[in-house]
Design a protein around this motif. Sequence first.
Motif, PDB file in Angstrom:
ATOM      1  N   GLN A  10       0.835  -1.205   0.000  1.00 22.93           N
ATOM      2  CA  GLN A  10       0.000   0.000   0.000  1.00 22.93           C
ATOM      3  C   GLN A  10       0.868   1.254   0.000  1.00 22.93           C
ATOM      4  O   GLN A  10       0.637   2.178  -0.767  1.00 22.93           O
ATOM      5  N   THR A  21      -2.742   9.891   3.590  1.00 24.01           N
ATOM      6  CA  THR A  21      -3.886   9.515   2.752  1.00 24.01           C
ATOM      7  C   THR A  21      -4.041   8.018   2.560  1.00 24.01           C
ATOM      8  O   THR A  21      -5.127   7.567   2.231  1.00 24.01           O
ATOM      9  N   VAL A  22      -2.975   7.250   2.730  1.00 26.38           N
ATOM     10  CA  VAL A  22      -3.088   5.821   2.444  1.00 26.38           C
ATOM     11  C   VAL A  22      -2.846   4.953   3.680  1.00 26.38           C
ATOM     12  O   VAL A  22      -3.665   4.091   4.008  1.00 26.38           O
ATOM     13  N   PRO A  70      -5.119   6.123   7.364  1.00 25.58           N
ATOM     14  CA  PRO A  70      -6.547   5.793   7.356  1.00 25.58           C
ATOM     15  C   PRO A  70      -6.800   4.289   7.488  1.00 25.58           C
ATOM     16  O   PRO A  70      -7.768   3.870   8.116  1.00 25.58           O
ATOM     17  N   GLN A  71      -5.910   3.473   6.910  1.00 27.99           N
ATOM     18  CA  GLN A  71      -6.088   2.026   7.048  1.00 27.99           C
ATOM     19  C   GLN A  71      -5.620   1.551   8.415  1.00 27.99           C
ATOM     20  O   GLN A  71      -6.198   0.622   8.986  1.00 27.99           O
ATOM     21  N   ARG A  89      -8.181   2.011  11.274  1.00 32.93           N
ATOM     22  CA  ARG A  89      -9.248   1.013  11.345  1.00 32.93           C
ATOM     23  C   ARG A  89      -8.856  -0.191  12.171  1.00 32.93           C
ATOM     24  O   ARG A  89      -9.680  -0.748  12.881  1.00 32.93           O
ATOM     25  N   ILE A 121     -12.793  -2.554   6.930  1.00 33.43           N
ATOM     26  CA  ILE A 121     -12.647  -2.616   5.481  1.00 33.43           C
ATOM     27  C   ILE A 121     -12.543  -4.057   5.012  1.00 33.43           C
ATOM     28  O   ILE A 121     -11.947  -4.899   5.661  1.00 33.43           O
ATOM     29  N   VAL A 122     -13.106  -4.273   3.858  1.00 28.45           N
ATOM     30  CA  VAL A 122     -12.964  -5.580   3.226  1.00 28.45           C
ATOM     31  C   VAL A 122     -11.630  -5.616   2.504  1.00 28.45           C
ATOM     32  O   VAL A 122     -11.224  -4.647   1.889  1.00 28.45           O
ATOM     33  N   ARG A 123     -10.949  -6.731   2.610  1.00 28.16           N
ATOM     34  CA  ARG A 123      -9.716  -6.893   1.842  1.00 28.16           C
ATOM     35  C   ARG A 123      -9.892  -8.006   0.840  1.00 28.16           C
ATOM     36  O   ARG A 123     -10.442  -9.003   1.120  1.00 28.16           O
TER      37      ARG A 123
END
Lengths: 251, 216
Positions: free
Chosen positions: B115, B132-133, B136-137, B140, B214-216
Motif C-alpha cells: 500500500q 492519505t493511504v 486511514p487504514q 481502522r 474494510i474488506v480486503r
Amino acid sequence: MTSRPNGEPLVRLSGVNKWFGDLHVLQDIDLSIDRGEVVVVIGPSGSGKSTLCRTINRLEGVDKGEITIDGERLPEEGKALARLRADVGMVFQSFNLFAHKTILENVTLGPVKVRRKARADAERRARELLDRVGISAQADKYPAQLSGGQQQRVAIARALAMDPKVMLFDEPTSALDPEMINEVLEVMTSLARDGMTMVVVTHEMGFARRAANRVVFMDGGRVVETATPEDFFTRPESERAKDFLSKILNH
Amino acid sequence: MQFLIDNFPLLRSAFLTTLSLAVASGLFALVLGTILAGMRVSPAPTLRGLATFYVEVFRNTPLTVVFFFLFFGIVEIDLQFPSRFIAAVAALGLYTAAFVAEALRSGINAVPTGQAEAARAIGLDFGQSLRTVVLPQAFRTVVPPLGNVWIALAKNTSIAAGFAVTDLTAALQRLANVNADQILMVFFAIVLGYLVITLPSAWAFRAIETRVAIVR
Ligand SMILES: Nc1ncnc2c1ncn2[C@@H]1O[C@H](COP(=O)(O)OP(=O)(O)OP(=O)(O)O)[C@@H](O)[C@H]1O
Ligand SMILES: [Mg+2]
C-alpha cells in the motif's frame, strides 16, 4: 521496428550495482531505453528482475552507478524524488490498489494530490481511463469487490492517470487466474501500440513477441543477453538463456 | 438519596472536571501520538530515534512521576503551567501519547507494505502517503487498542486528585471524610461517574469498529 530518436535515452542505467547484505543482486547493469520502446525483462527466479524494475523509480536505492530518467539523475529522497516518481508509472504483481478507497478514488488520488488537478477534471479523466481498460461500470466499488484481472486493469489506469513518461510492470499477470491473464495483456499491448515506453518483467512470450522491441535476459544479477523477441526465442545465444528457455517451454 | 441531592453541585463539578481532563488530554495524546507514530516509521533515522526515545521514556515512567515532574520539577527551570488543570492535562496527554503511538505503530505495521509502495509510486511524498493511504487504514485496525488506551486514560485522570485538582476521586476523598456513615453511597456515586464516561465510550468504540471495517 525500434525507432531511435536523437539525444538522450528516456531511461538510462549505467554501471548499476546493488547488494542486499552479501548478496550482489545487480551487477554492473548498463541499459538504455528509448522513448516509445518496450523492453521485456525475463530470467529465472531470483535473478534480480524485480529489483531492477524497482530501482528505476527508486523504490530500491542503488549502491553504485547511476540512473537517469529523461536526462535527470534520480534524486536521493524527499520532494524531488516524489516528483520524479510521478512520471514513472508502476504496476505491481499484487495490484496494490488502495483498499480503503473506491476504484474511482484510486485513480484520482495521484492527479489530485500530486498533480494538483481539480477534482472534477481528475474524475472526468479517470472515467475515460477506466473506460479504456473496460472497468467503467465498477467505478464506485472497492478493490476487494473486483476480480484480480479487473484490479490489475484499474492499477494500470491509476498509473496512466499520472501521464507517466514510462511504465514499469513487475510480473503483472503472474498473480492472476489463467482466464484473466489475457484481458490484462490486451490492455498492455494496446498501450505499447500507442507508443508508451514500457519495461515489463514477464514470462508471457506471446506478449513479448507481440509488443516488445527488445528482450533483456537476466541471470544471477547480470544482463546476460539482449535481443529482439524473435531472435531471443528462436535462437538464443547464451547457454544460460537456452537452458532457461528449454525449462519454461517444457511447461 | 438526600445525601446525593445535597452534594449534587460538588459531584457534578467533579464529574465535569474528570470528563474534561479525559477529553482534553485524550485529544492532545491523539495528536501527539499520531505525530510520534509517523516519526517512528519515517525514513529519517533522527526522527525515528527521537520518537523511540520519547515512547520508551514515557511508557516506562509511572504516571505519578510525570505529574510530580510537571507540578514541581519544572519549577526548578523557572517554568510553570497557568493552572493545575492544564498541568494535569499536559501530564496525562504526554504520558498517554506514548501508548497512542505504540497502538498506531502496530496498526501501521499491519498495513501491507504494498500500500505504501503504491502510494510512493504514484508520487506521493512520505507525509502524503502516510496521511492519505497508510494512516486511514491503520486507524481502522487500531480502534480496539485505542479504545483500551482511552479507558485507561479516563481512569488515570484520578491521579490528578493527588495534585489538588478537584475531580471525581478528589470528591470521593472529601465526601468520605465528612460522611463516614454514608461511605457506600459515596463510592456508588463516584464509580457511577466513571462508568458514565467509560461504558458509553466502549460502546461507541465498538460501533466505530464495525463502521470502519474494510474488506480486503
Ligand atoms: N528486500 C530484500 N532483502 C534481501 N534480499 C532480497 C530483497 N529483495 C530481494 N532479495 C533477494 O534478491 C534476489 C533478487 O530478487 P528479485 O526479487 O529481484 O528477483 P526476481 O528476478 O524478481 O525473482 P522472481 O522471479 O522470483 O520474482 C533474490 O535472491 C531475493 O531473495
Ligand atoms: Mg520478481
